[in-house]
Design a protein around this motif. Structure first.
Motif, PDB file in Angstrom:
ATOM      1  N   GLY A   1     -51.233  46.340 102.307  1.00 49.16           N
ATOM      2  CA  GLY A   1     -49.905  45.803 102.066  1.00 49.16           C
ATOM      3  C   GLY A   1     -49.279  46.393 100.829  1.00 49.16           C
ATOM      4  O   GLY A   1     -49.737  47.402 100.299  1.00 49.16           O
ATOM      5  N   LEU A   2     -48.224  45.730 100.378  1.00 42.92           N
ATOM      6  CA  LEU A   2     -47.484  46.147  99.184  1.00 42.92           C
ATOM      7  C   LEU A   2     -47.842  45.234  98.031  1.00 42.92           C
ATOM      8  O   LEU A   2     -47.795  44.000  98.169  1.00 42.92           O
ATOM      9  CB  LEU A   2     -45.983  46.092  99.467  1.00 42.92           C
ATOM     10  N   VAL A   3     -48.203  45.817  96.905  1.00 39.57           N
ATOM     11  CA  VAL A   3     -48.580  45.027  95.736  1.00 39.57           C
ATOM     12  C   VAL A   3     -48.068  45.725  94.487  1.00 39.57           C
ATOM     13  O   VAL A   3     -47.913  46.959  94.478  1.00 39.57           O
ATOM     14  CB  VAL A   3     -50.116  44.848  95.686  1.00 39.57           C
ATOM     15  N   ARG A   4     -47.803  44.987  93.451  1.00 41.38           N
ATOM     16  CA  ARG A   4     -47.346  45.569  92.193  1.00 41.38           C
ATOM     17  C   ARG A   4     -48.540  46.076  91.397  1.00 41.38           C
ATOM     18  O   ARG A   4     -49.672  45.604  91.553  1.00 41.38           O
ATOM     19  CB  ARG A   4     -46.570  44.555  91.384  1.00 41.38           C
ATOM     20  N   ALA A   5     -48.286  47.030  90.551  1.00 43.81           N
ATOM     21  CA  ALA A   5     -49.339  47.575  89.698  1.00 43.81           C
ATOM     22  C   ALA A   5     -50.020  46.447  88.921  1.00 43.81           C
ATOM     23  O   ALA A   5     -49.351  45.535  88.420  1.00 43.81           O
ATOM     24  CB  ALA A   5     -48.759  48.600  88.735  1.00 43.81           C
ATOM     25  N   GLY A   6     -51.333  46.525  88.863  1.00 42.34           N
ATOM     26  CA  GLY A   6     -52.114  45.484  88.218  1.00 42.34           C
ATOM     27  C   GLY A   6     -52.595  44.410  89.163  1.00 42.34           C
ATOM     28  O   GLY A   6     -53.438  43.580  88.795  1.00 42.34           O
ATOM     29  N   GLY A   7     -52.069  44.410  90.371  1.00 42.57           N
ATOM     30  CA  GLY A   7     -52.445  43.403  91.358  1.00 42.57           C
ATOM     31  C   GLY A   7     -53.729  43.740  92.092  1.00 42.57           C
ATOM     32  O   GLY A   7     -54.405  44.732  91.782  1.00 42.57           O
ATOM     33  N   SER A   8     -54.053  42.905  93.070  1.00 42.28           N
ATOM     34  CA  SER A   8     -55.299  43.042  93.820  1.00 42.28           C
ATOM     35  C   SER A   8     -55.044  42.936  95.311  1.00 42.28           C
ATOM     36  O   SER A   8     -54.097  42.287  95.752  1.00 42.28           O
ATOM     37  CB  SER A   8     -56.290  41.946  93.414  1.00 42.28           C
ATOM     38  N   LEU A   9     -55.918  43.585  96.059  1.00 35.94           N
ATOM     39  CA  LEU A   9     -55.956  43.473  97.509  1.00 35.94           C
ATOM     40  C   LEU A   9     -57.407  43.510  97.947  1.00 35.94           C
ATOM     41  O   LEU A   9     -58.253  44.108  97.279  1.00 35.94           O
ATOM     42  CB  LEU A   9     -55.207  44.612  98.193  1.00 35.94           C
ATOM     43  N   ARG A  10     -57.684  42.897  99.092  1.00 32.79           N
ATOM     44  CA  ARG A  10     -59.028  42.946  99.673  1.00 32.79           C
ATOM     45  C   ARG A  10     -58.916  43.454 101.096  1.00 32.79           C
ATOM     46  O   ARG A  10     -58.269  42.821 101.940  1.00 32.79           O
ATOM     47  CB  ARG A  10     -59.685  41.571  99.659  1.00 32.79           C
ATOM     48  N   LEU A  11     -59.536  44.580 101.352  1.00 34.71           N
ATOM     49  CA  LEU A  11     -59.558  45.160 102.679  1.00 34.71           C
ATOM     50  C   LEU A  11     -60.815  44.713 103.418  1.00 34.71           C
ATOM     51  O   LEU A  11     -61.873  44.580 102.821  1.00 34.71           O
ATOM     52  CB  LEU A  11     -59.517  46.686 102.613  1.00 34.71           C
ATOM     53  N   SER A  12     -60.669  44.502 104.714  1.00 34.62           N
ATOM     54  CA  SER A  12     -61.796  44.146 105.569  1.00 34.62           C
ATOM     55  C   SER A  12     -61.841  45.080 106.758  1.00 34.62           C
ATOM     56  O   SER A  12     -60.806  45.580 107.207  1.00 34.62           O
ATOM     57  CB  SER A  12     -61.652  42.706 106.083  1.00 34.62           C
ATOM     58  N   CYS A  13     -63.042  45.298 107.276  1.00 34.90           N
ATOM     59  CA  CYS A  13     -63.184  46.179 108.433  1.00 34.90           C
ATOM     60  C   CYS A  13     -64.415  45.764 109.239  1.00 34.90           C
ATOM     61  O   CYS A  13     -65.539  46.173 108.911  1.00 34.90           O
ATOM     62  CB  CYS A  13     -63.292  47.630 107.990  1.00 34.90           C
ATOM     63  N   PRO A  14     -64.235  44.943 110.272  1.00 35.00           N
ATOM     64  CA  PRO A  14     -65.354  44.593 111.135  1.00 35.00           C
ATOM     65  C   PRO A  14     -65.620  45.669 112.180  1.00 35.00           C
ATOM     66  O   PRO A  14     -64.670  46.256 112.729  1.00 35.00           O
ATOM     67  CB  PRO A  14     -64.883  43.295 111.800  1.00 35.00           C
ATOM     68  N   ALA A  15     -66.879  45.924 112.426  1.00 35.90           N
ATOM     69  CA  ALA A  15     -67.284  46.829 113.497  1.00 35.90           C
ATOM     70  C   ALA A  15     -67.656  45.981 114.702  1.00 35.90           C
ATOM     71  O   ALA A  15     -68.359  44.981 114.570  1.00 35.90           O
ATOM     72  CB  ALA A  15     -68.455  47.686 113.065  1.00 35.90           C
ATOM     73  N   SER A  16     -67.181  46.390 115.875  1.00 36.06           N
ATOM     74  CA  SER A  16     -67.469  45.627 117.085  1.00 36.06           C
ATOM     75  C   SER A  16     -67.755  46.575 118.227  1.00 36.06           C
ATOM     76  O   SER A  16     -67.469  47.766 118.164  1.00 36.06           O
ATOM     77  CB  SER A  16     -66.284  44.715 117.436  1.00 36.06           C
ATOM     78  N   GLY A  17     -68.305  45.997 119.311  1.00 33.18           N
ATOM     79  CA  GLY A  17     -68.597  46.805 120.484  1.00 33.18           C
ATOM     80  C   GLY A  17     -70.084  46.974 120.681  1.00 33.18           C
ATOM     81  O   GLY A  17     -70.876  46.095 120.351  1.00 33.18           O
ATOM     82  N   SER A  18     -70.477  48.102 121.219  1.00 30.85           N
ATOM     83  CA  SER A  18     -71.867  48.389 121.516  1.00 30.85           C
ATOM     84  C   SER A  18     -72.573  48.873 120.252  1.00 30.85           C
ATOM     85  O   SER A  18     -72.547  50.049 119.918  1.00 30.85           O
ATOM     86  CB  SER A  18     -71.961  49.467 122.605  1.00 30.85           C
ATOM     87  N   ILE A  19     -73.219  47.938 119.553  1.00 38.24           N
ATOM     88  CA  ILE A  19     -73.845  48.251 118.263  1.00 38.24           C
ATOM     89  C   ILE A  19     -75.296  47.815 118.276  1.00 38.24           C
ATOM     90  O   ILE A  19     -75.588  46.641 118.465  1.00 38.24           O
ATOM     91  CB  ILE A  19     -73.095  47.568 117.101  1.00 38.24           C
ATOM     92  N   PHE A  20     -76.207  48.768 118.057  1.00 39.16           N
ATOM     93  CA  PHE A  20     -77.615  48.444 117.888  1.00 39.16           C
ATOM     94  C   PHE A  20     -77.948  48.330 116.402  1.00 39.16           C
ATOM     95  O   PHE A  20     -78.624  47.408 115.979  1.00 39.16           O
ATOM     96  CB  PHE A  20     -78.499  49.498 118.551  1.00 39.16           C
TER      97      PHE A  20
END
Length: 120
Positions: free
Chosen positions: A10-29
């Motif tokens: 997203g959009l954030v001002r300098a000094g701010g924070s963000l948290r990214l997430s990334c789930p993996a799904s599907g055929s996973i061993f």
């Protein structure tokens, strides 16, 4: 098939924070290393941070002390970004080394990217 889907940009001002997430799904061993890369306009894609299945982490010098990569047991990798700077503006991609079957080959999978924009 395996899917990685980033969220949290997203959009954030300098000094701010963000948290990214990334789930993996599907055929996973099993999942090996996971990581985050970014690509700013006109620049090559660059490493941001990686984390092994054992929890060992590696960071680009430009983000050390500001970003934290982590993962959980639900096949999700996170990137906590603090003290953001305008030069952190880029599309952020997650990646994972995934083996889909016990005796099958592994492969590197990528998400579609999420935009992070830091205003000054």
């Amino acid at each position: 098939q395996v899917h990685l889907v980033e969220s949290g940009g997203g959009l954030v001002r300098a000094g701010g924070s963000l948290r990214l997430s990334c789930p993996a799904s599907g055929s996973i061993f099993s999942i090996g290393a996971m990581g985050w890369y970014r690509q700013a306009p006109g620049k090559q894609r660059e490493l941001v941070a990686t984390i092994t299945s054992g929890g060992n982490t590696n960071y680009a010098d430009s983000v050390k002390g500001r970003f934290t990569i982590s993962r959980d047991n639900a096949n999700t990798v996170y990137l906590q970004m603090n003290s953001l700077k305008p030069e952190d503006t880029a599309v952020y991609y997650c990646t994972a080394e995934i083996q889909s079957a016990p005796l099958g080959p592994g492969g590197d999978y990528w998400g579609q990217g999420t935009q992070v924009t830091v205003s000054s």
